[in-house]
Design a protein around this motif. Sequence first.
Motif, short mmCIF file in Angstrom:
data_model
loop_
_atom_site.label_atom_id
_atom_site.label_comp_id
_atom_site.label_asym_id
_atom_site.label_seq_id
_atom_site.Cartn_x
_atom_site.Cartn_y
_atom_site.Cartn_z
N VAL A 111 -0.52 2.47 -0.89
CA VAL A 111 -0.45 3.84 -0.39
C VAL A 111 -0.65 4.78 -1.58
O VAL A 111 0.05 4.66 -2.60
CB VAL A 111 0.89 4.13 0.30
CG1 VAL A 111 0.94 5.58 0.79
CG2 VAL A 111 1.11 3.17 1.47
N LEU A 124 3.20 1.77 -3.78
CA LEU A 124 2.97 3.21 -3.65
C LEU A 124 2.58 3.77 -5.02
O LEU A 124 3.31 3.56 -6.01
CB LEU A 124 4.22 3.91 -3.13
CG LEU A 124 4.47 3.89 -1.62
CD1 LEU A 124 4.55 2.48 -1.08
CD2 LEU A 124 5.74 4.67 -1.27
N PHE A 183 11.31 4.99 2.83
CA PHE A 183 10.75 4.64 1.52
C PHE A 183 11.29 3.27 1.09
O PHE A 183 10.54 2.39 0.67
CB PHE A 183 11.10 5.71 0.49
CG PHE A 183 10.55 5.44 -0.88
CD1 PHE A 183 9.33 5.96 -1.27
CD2 PHE A 183 11.26 4.66 -1.79
CE1 PHE A 183 8.81 5.70 -2.55
CE2 PHE A 183 10.76 4.40 -3.05
CZ PHE A 183 9.53 4.92 -3.43
N ALA A 212 -0.85 8.72 -3.10
CA ALA A 212 -0.45 10.12 -2.92
C ALA A 212 -1.04 10.95 -4.06
O ALA A 212 -0.72 10.71 -5.23
CB ALA A 212 1.07 10.25 -2.90
N HIS A 247 9.81 0.26 2.94
CA HIS A 247 8.41 -0.10 2.74
C HIS A 247 7.96 -0.26 1.29
O HIS A 247 6.94 -0.90 1.04
CB HIS A 247 7.51 0.93 3.43
CG HIS A 247 7.63 0.95 4.91
ND1 HIS A 247 7.28 -0.13 5.69
CD2 HIS A 247 8.08 1.91 5.77
CE1 HIS A 247 7.48 0.16 6.97
NE2 HIS A 247 7.97 1.38 7.04
N ALA A 248 8.65 0.33 0.34
CA ALA A 248 8.18 0.31 -1.05
C ALA A 248 8.54 -1.00 -1.73
O ALA A 248 9.72 -1.35 -1.86
CB ALA A 248 8.77 1.48 -1.82
N ALA A 303 6.14 0.76 -7.40
CA ALA A 303 5.56 2.10 -7.50
C ALA A 303 4.82 2.25 -8.83
O ALA A 303 5.14 1.60 -9.82
CB ALA A 303 6.66 3.16 -7.40
N LEU A 338 6.97 10.51 -4.68
CA LEU A 338 7.71 9.25 -4.69
C LEU A 338 9.14 9.46 -5.18
O LEU A 338 10.08 8.87 -4.63
CB LEU A 338 7.00 8.22 -5.57
CG LEU A 338 5.53 7.92 -5.29
CD1 LEU A 338 5.09 6.67 -6.06
CD2 LEU A 338 5.25 7.75 -3.82
N LEU A 359 5.63 11.94 3.25
CA LEU A 359 5.39 10.55 2.88
C LEU A 359 6.03 9.62 3.90
O LEU A 359 5.42 8.62 4.31
CB LEU A 359 5.94 10.26 1.48
CG LEU A 359 5.82 8.81 1.01
CD1 LEU A 359 4.37 8.34 1.02
CD2 LEU A 359 6.44 8.62 -0.38
N LEU A 404 4.10 6.70 6.09
CA LEU A 404 4.53 5.31 6.11
C LEU A 404 4.82 4.85 7.54
O LEU A 404 4.46 3.74 7.94
CB LEU A 404 5.77 5.13 5.23
CG LEU A 404 5.59 5.38 3.73
CD1 LEU A 404 6.92 5.26 3.01
CD2 LEU A 404 4.56 4.45 3.12
N GLY A 432 1.41 7.32 -7.08
CA GLY A 432 1.34 8.78 -7.00
C GLY A 432 0.88 9.38 -8.30
O GLY A 432 1.32 8.98 -9.39
N ALA A 490 4.55 -2.28 0.64
CA ALA A 490 3.35 -1.72 0.01
C ALA A 490 3.67 -1.31 -1.41
O ALA A 490 4.83 -1.06 -1.77
CB ALA A 490 2.87 -0.50 0.81
#
Length: 325
Positions: free
Chosen positions: A45, A112, A131, A47, A134-135, A138, A122, A96, A100, A114, A110
Amino acid sequence: MSRPTHETHGAYAPPVPVRELIAHSADGARLHVEVHGPEGAPVVVLAHGWTCSTAFWAAQIRDLAVDHRVVAYDQRGHGRSPAGDACSTETLADDLEAVLAATLGPGEKAVLAGHSMGGMTLMAASARPRFREHAAAALLCSTGSTRLVEESLVLPWRAGRLRTRVTAAVLSSRAPLGPVTPVTRRILKYATMGPGSSPVMVDACARIVHACPRTVRHAWSVVLSTLDLDAGVRELRVPTAVISGTADRMTPVVHARALVAALPNCVGSTELPGLGHMTPVEAPELVTARIRELVTTYVRGAGAAVKAAAEGAEIPETAEIKEGA
């Protein structure tokens, strides 16, 4: 909102998405979302930052979508996402979470990534339930958590109140940027990119930035001028990597070093000599490679380990489960 012309300009135009959809944020704001790559592939993902759009990630999308499902969205007011009624760090997090929810299945993990305000997104969302659901990991590119105006080097003056006041006035200007010209390209390159950036890179970034409505540019500049996301950094518990450019005037490398010191689970910091603020454009292969590393380690590897454990099989050494995955 019509698609900005920069997104179809030249070789930097991103590929056509497999799917486009609208995600609805908590306050009803509509967010333009693009999905690239094959279904069932590991998810990334993306951003983007202040005054940019999904087009900013063109190089990463083109490369990653070969074997990843890549989700990219326009922050509110940017690209094809209408402005909505509010701009704040809370709405960044809300938006965000909405993306998601619209693109990932329950419990789906995923990586993420940014850039600039996308990295701040984030941080703002780090304690949110969705968050954390799913995160897996990062990546923070060219970003900071606080004191953005005070630390900015856009004006080559000695640090102090005068530089801070004038920098705030410049960054929050409501003046239209007008068409992209040789002069505006030089200004943008000085402020946001390293001295070695190619004309193609500078032109791509200029077209993206100039497409941002001046009212949106101003509204988000006010948010960024008083930003304080230090608490969000401490809540960003997933494995997190940091990338910065040593010639970044917008978010100088001091910010990256502060993030590395404060992150609970920093898994690496890369400082790129001579590069500016637009690291995903200035060093596309390196940024993409770092995203791939995070996917391999914290999405593919963790997934293989969990599956093996569920089936009662011996977990291979190469499928180590990382904390936070």
